[in-house]
Scaffold this motif. Structure first.
Motif, short mmCIF file in Angstrom:
data_model
loop_
_atom_site.label_atom_id
_atom_site.label_comp_id
_atom_site.label_asym_id
_atom_site.label_seq_id
_atom_site.Cartn_x
_atom_site.Cartn_y
_atom_site.Cartn_z
N LEU A 99 27.79 -51.96 12.84
CA LEU A 99 28.01 -50.52 12.70
C LEU A 99 28.83 -50.16 11.46
CD1 LEU A 99 28.83 -49.61 16.42
CD2 LEU A 99 26.77 -48.99 15.13
N GLU A 100 29.34 -51.16 10.75
CA GLU A 100 30.20 -50.90 9.60
C GLU A 100 29.53 -50.01 8.55
OE1 GLU A 100 33.24 -51.51 8.38
OE2 GLU A 100 34.01 -52.38 10.22
N GLN A 101 28.24 -50.15 8.37
CA GLN A 101 27.53 -49.40 7.33
C GLN A 101 26.95 -48.09 7.84
OE1 GLN A 101 24.68 -52.00 5.46
NE2 GLN A 101 26.21 -53.51 4.88
N HIS A 102 27.19 -47.75 9.07
CA HIS A 102 26.67 -46.50 9.63
C HIS A 102 27.50 -45.32 9.12
CE1 HIS A 102 25.45 -43.47 12.61
NE2 HIS A 102 24.42 -44.26 12.86
N PRO A 103 26.87 -44.17 8.86
CA PRO A 103 27.62 -43.01 8.36
C PRO A 103 28.77 -42.58 9.28
CG PRO A 103 25.26 -42.66 8.13
CD PRO A 103 25.43 -43.92 8.92
N GLU A 104 28.60 -42.77 10.58
CA GLU A 104 29.65 -42.41 11.53
C GLU A 104 30.25 -43.67 12.14
OE1 GLU A 104 28.48 -39.52 14.39
OE2 GLU A 104 27.30 -38.35 12.95
N ALA A 105 30.53 -44.65 11.28
CA ALA A 105 31.00 -45.96 11.75
C ALA A 105 32.27 -45.86 12.58
CB ALA A 105 31.21 -46.88 10.55
N ALA A 106 33.25 -45.09 12.12
CA ALA A 106 34.54 -45.03 12.80
C ALA A 106 34.39 -44.54 14.24
CB ALA A 106 35.50 -44.13 12.04
N ARG A 107 33.60 -43.48 14.44
CA ARG A 107 33.44 -42.93 15.78
C ARG A 107 32.66 -43.88 16.68
NH1 ARG A 107 29.52 -40.49 18.51
NH2 ARG A 107 28.15 -40.41 16.69
N LEU A 108 31.56 -44.44 16.15
CA LEU A 108 30.73 -45.33 16.96
C LEU A 108 31.47 -46.61 17.32
CD1 LEU A 108 27.28 -44.90 15.18
CD2 LEU A 108 27.99 -43.97 17.38
N GLN A 109 32.21 -47.16 16.37
CA GLN A 109 32.97 -48.37 16.65
C GLN A 109 34.04 -48.12 17.71
OE1 GLN A 109 34.15 -49.30 12.59
NE2 GLN A 109 32.84 -51.12 12.60
N SER A 110 34.67 -46.95 17.63
CA SER A 110 35.67 -46.61 18.64
C SER A 110 35.04 -46.46 20.01
CB SER A 110 36.38 -45.30 18.25
OG SER A 110 37.40 -44.99 19.17
N ASP A 111 33.85 -45.86 20.07
CA ASP A 111 33.15 -45.72 21.35
C ASP A 111 32.79 -47.09 21.94
OD1 ASP A 111 33.30 -42.99 21.16
OD2 ASP A 111 31.25 -42.71 20.43
N VAL A 112 32.30 -47.99 21.08
CA VAL A 112 31.96 -49.34 21.53
C VAL A 112 33.20 -50.07 22.01
CG1 VAL A 112 31.12 -51.60 20.79
CG2 VAL A 112 29.91 -49.53 20.09
N TRP A 113 34.29 -49.94 21.27
CA TRP A 113 35.55 -50.59 21.62
C TRP A 113 36.04 -50.13 22.99
CZ3 TRP A 113 38.09 -54.46 19.07
CH2 TRP A 113 39.39 -54.73 19.42
N HIS A 114 36.02 -48.82 23.21
CA HIS A 114 36.48 -48.28 24.48
C HIS A 114 35.55 -48.68 25.63
CE1 HIS A 114 38.64 -44.85 22.09
NE2 HIS A 114 39.29 -45.99 22.05
N ALA A 115 34.24 -48.63 25.40
CA ALA A 115 33.30 -49.00 26.46
C ALA A 115 33.45 -50.47 26.84
CB ALA A 115 31.86 -48.71 25.99
#
Length: 255
Positions: A99-115
């Protein structure tokens, strides 16, 4: 008569299963409302540094090449954060890296981390039920104890984001379950599962394992006391370090 007892037992199992599904969905409902906590990014960096350590040690070019375009990362053995690891999170690391190269990487990574954190926390909730059932052989007692754990506000909230304390608590519950199983059955399977859980606990926080390495255990009560001691000392050390940190900051302000 036997068929009636079988149907009643199946009904109880389905009821318990339904309760657990409802509990899981209840917690998952709050995941999107969970914000980024203050050291979430630093914990992700610790995970990456652990992955980089494996890549360099095992000479896995796919991993080392990925870090070539990432500034500021070094193997965990060279970091001040080498006193604790992120082994329980290795399974979600590939998705975070992708997800590092995704435009919304920070939000998506945080969602994955929390899930993922919530999934580990809920694993502990499931094993809390299994542990209480193993000890008391009573479904009502096991369910009541599990609900008390899950619905305690602070524990529930931490289970949505806290990758250290809540995950360590879950792993200790799992470790306690397999520890009691091993004492009862003395078999290879439960010995391996106990060792794996202990390894995860020790990697996550040293307080999760050192008590087990310095004591002997003959009964379930011995294991329970060791779990209590390791968790209590971990909390006390964390609280003391926070107090000392705030005291130093206050002294610097006074000067």
């Amino acid at each position: 008569m036997g068929d009636m007892q079988t149907m009643t037992e199946q009904k109880k199992r389905y009821t318990i299963l339904g309760i657990f599904v409802a509990m899981f969905l209840f917690g998952a409902f709050f995941l999107r409302e969970t914000g980024v906590y203050f050291d979430e990014h630093s914990e992700e960096e610790i995970l990456y540094m652990n992955i980089l350590q494996y890549g360099e040690t095992l000479q896995i070019s796919k991993i080392t090449n990925w870090f070539q375009w990432k500034d500021g990362y070094r193997p965990i053995c060279e970091s001040i954060e080498r006193d604790h690891g992120s082994a329980p999170y290795y399974l979600c690391a590939p998705l975070l890296m992708k997800l590092e190269q995704h435009p919304e990487a920070a939000r998506l990574q945080s969602d994955v981390w929390h899930a993922y954190t919530y999934a580990l926390f809920f694993l502990g909730v499931i094993y809390m039920y299994r542990l209480l059932w193993e000890l008391f052989r009573d479904r009502r007692t096991a369910l009541l104890g599990t609900l008390m754990l899950f619905l305690t506000p602070r524990i529930f909230a931490d289970g949505l984001y806290n990758n250290k304390d809540s995950v360590l608590m879950s792993l200790i519950i799992v470790m306690l379950f397999y520890g009691i199983r091993f004492l009862e059955r003395k078999d290879f399977k439960n010995a391996c599962l106990l060792g794996i859980c202990a390894g995860f606990c020790g990697n996550l926080k040293i307080s999760g394992i050192y008590v087990f390495a310095t004591c002997s255990y003959n009964t379930a009560q011995d294991i329970a006391m060791a779990v209590f001691t390791s968790m209590t000392q971990g909390v006390l050390v964390a609280g003391l370090s926070t107090y000392v940190n705030q005291l130093i900051k206050q002294l610097e302000k006074d000067e």
